[in-house]
Design an enzyme around this catalytic site. Structure first.
Site, PDB file in Angstrom:
ATOM      1  N   LYS A 110       0.820  -1.176  -0.145  1.00 33.39           N
ATOM      2  CA  LYS A 110       0.030   0.102  -0.087  1.00 33.39           C
ATOM      3  C   LYS A 110       0.997   1.314  -0.001  1.00 33.39           C
ATOM      4  O   LYS A 110       0.661   2.133  -0.816  1.00 33.39           O
ATOM      5  CB  LYS A 110      -0.994  -0.041   1.263  1.00 33.39           C
ATOM      6  CG  LYS A 110      -1.981   1.310   1.546  1.00 33.39           C
ATOM      7  CD  LYS A 110      -2.590   1.333   2.652  1.00 33.39           C
ATOM      8  CE  LYS A 110      -1.335   1.991   3.608  1.00 33.39           C
ATOM      9  NZ  LYS A 110      -2.054   2.392   4.966  1.00 33.39           N
TER      10      LYS A 110
ATOM     11  N   GLU B 114       3.853  -0.173  12.491  1.00 31.80           N
ATOM     12  CA  GLU B 114       2.604  -0.689  11.826  1.00 31.80           C
ATOM     13  C   GLU B 114       2.740  -2.287  12.177  1.00 31.80           C
ATOM     14  O   GLU B 114       1.707  -3.014  12.136  1.00 31.80           O
ATOM     15  CB  GLU B 114       2.436  -0.552  10.401  1.00 31.80           C
ATOM     16  CG  GLU B 114       3.748  -0.938   9.664  1.00 31.80           C
ATOM     17  CD  GLU B 114       3.420  -0.648   8.000  1.00 31.80           C
ATOM     18  OE1 GLU B 114       3.937  -1.092   7.194  1.00 31.80           O
ATOM     19  OE2 GLU B 114       3.046   0.566   8.161  1.00 31.80           O
TER      20      GLU B 114
END
Length: 429
Positions: free
Chosen positions: A28, A315
């Protein structure tokens, strides 16, 4: 607050050692950076094997609203550069995509229209004020009615002069990346001097600089100062790597359940923070072997406690926290206070949900303290956060009866996650 869903996902439990091969979709972070740079280029760019997910589609929608276009070609997308499209006001839908909210306002400043930015309720709580202040200092007209958050309107006046600006990027490295990505299109380029604490996720900054170079820019870095001169960007085609953060639950699955997981296409050289998983798993006593075809993880099912500073790879925290719930002793995750401003307050959510299933997890000033304890079945709330769905899936490998709320939220980065996960565990059935 937890989200709601009528159909929670009964995440599968491993009945023995795993043995599976998986492929995850494109990154992403790379996809959306490549899309922005392609839109700022002087010629079309074919982006090969980009991520197709909610966040990526929101980025394409934003670029289309700002005067670009995208043409899907099998697994690839052809991005046309931004072109003037009149002066009528337009709106950019942000969803809950941080990259869209942070990377596209500068692009609106290059045009000649009023552009309203707004999205899901969650995006209105995510930090962006320091970036809006920096853009205003660079001459961009922004009307946010003092909120420092969406909804806000950027009123374009045909370009941005650029120049020097100070930026506090301590809440998100995306603030810095936003200015650097747009900098080549500013009349005078941009020089960003960081103030305040260091940005989290240094690998994402390196990723931005690498992509700028690939598209023909010449970024420079000297300590806390970054400079990107004005230049014309161009790259005929660019291939997106698999998303190594999305690969994280598959990589740790072998450690949790034992067995072997092969992740196809893992790059031998990358700026993605997820590549850190190789060293983590080795440190935790698992075997990680990388070759030209991908990464093979062979796990033992035994996990030692650990003290981990995840500031640069924040993350990965949800999946790593789930992994450490099965450790043979206490663990501490630190350096991730910034996760309170992600899709949800990830530290509060993890402490709440992991503890609700029996683990001893508490928030610290900048992370989590994890004391493993017997865990039990129950509903795992996911707070509209894709990484929490992945964390719950990891837990379920050892805990029968874990029901995962709103699994569709994983469509933010991997729409096929639950099917791929089921297949991975099913190959063991």
């Amino acid at each position: 607050m937890p989200g709601t869903t009528a159909s929670p996902w009964s995440a599968p439990t491993a009945s023995g050692a795993l043995d599976a091969t998986v492929r995850v979709p494109g990154s992403k972070s790379i996809t959306n950076r490549a899309y922005v740079l392609a839109a700022l280029s002087r010629q079309p760019t074919l982006v090969r094997k980009p991520l197709d997910s909610r966040d990526a589609r929101l980025m394409l929608g934003a670029l289309t609203a700002l005067g670009g276009s995208a043409d899907a070609r099998d697994d690839d997308v052809l991005i046309q550069p931004l072109r003037p499209q009149g002066t009528e006001p337009v709106q950019v839908a942000l969803g809950n995509a941080g990259t869209v909210a942070r990377f596209t306002p500068a692009l609106a400043g290059l045009g000649s229209r009023a552009v309203l930015f707004d999205g899901d309720e969650a995006i209105r709580r995510r930090p962006i004020a320091p970036l809006l202040r920096a853009l205003t200092d660079l001459g961009v007209e922004i009307d946010d009615e003092g909120r420092g958050a969406p909804p806000f309107t950027v009123r374009g006046h045909g370009g941005i002069t650029g120049g020097k600006v100070e930026l506090d990027s301590s809440a998100s490295s995306q603030f810095l990346s936003a200015l650097l990505l747009a900098g080549p299109s500013f009349a005078s380029g941009v020089t960003v001097r960081l103030v305040g604490d260091a940005p989290p996720s240094e690998p994402h900054i390196a990723m931005t600089l690498d992509l700028l170079r690939r598209f023909g820019a010449a970024p420079e870095r000297s300590g806390p100062e970054f400079h990107v001169p004005a230049t014309s960007l161009s790259l005929a085609e660019y291939a997106v790597e698999p998303d190594l953060s999305t690969a994280a639950p598959f990589a740790v699955a072998a450690a949790v359940a034992g067995g072997t997981i092969r992740i196809e296409g893992w790059p031998e050289h990358t700026t993605q923070p997820g590549d850190w998983l190789r060293s983590l798993l080795t440190e935790l006593g698992q075997r990680a072997e990388l070759d030209a075809t991908g990464l093979t993880i062979t796990g033992t099912g035994e996990i030692p406690g650990a003290r981990l500073d995840l500031h640069e790879v924040g993350e990965l925290t949800p999946v790593v926290a789930a992994l450490l719930c099965f450790a043979d002793g206490p663990s501490v995750i630190s350096g991730v206070a910034h996760l309170r401003g992600h899709e949800t307050d990830r530290l509060a959510a993890l402490a709440t949900e992991l503890s609700a299933l029996g683990a001893g997890v508490t928030e610290t000033e900048d992370g989590l303290a994890i004391t493993p304890a017997p865990m039990h079945r129950g509903l795992f709330h996911t707070y509209d956060d894709h990484r929490l769905v992945m964390a719950a899936a990891v837990l379920a490998l050892r805990i029968p009866g874990v029901e995962v709320e709103n699994p569709a939220t994983v469509g933010k980065t991997f729409p096929g996650f639950t099917a791929t996960w089921q297949s991975m565990v099913g190959e063991n059935a």
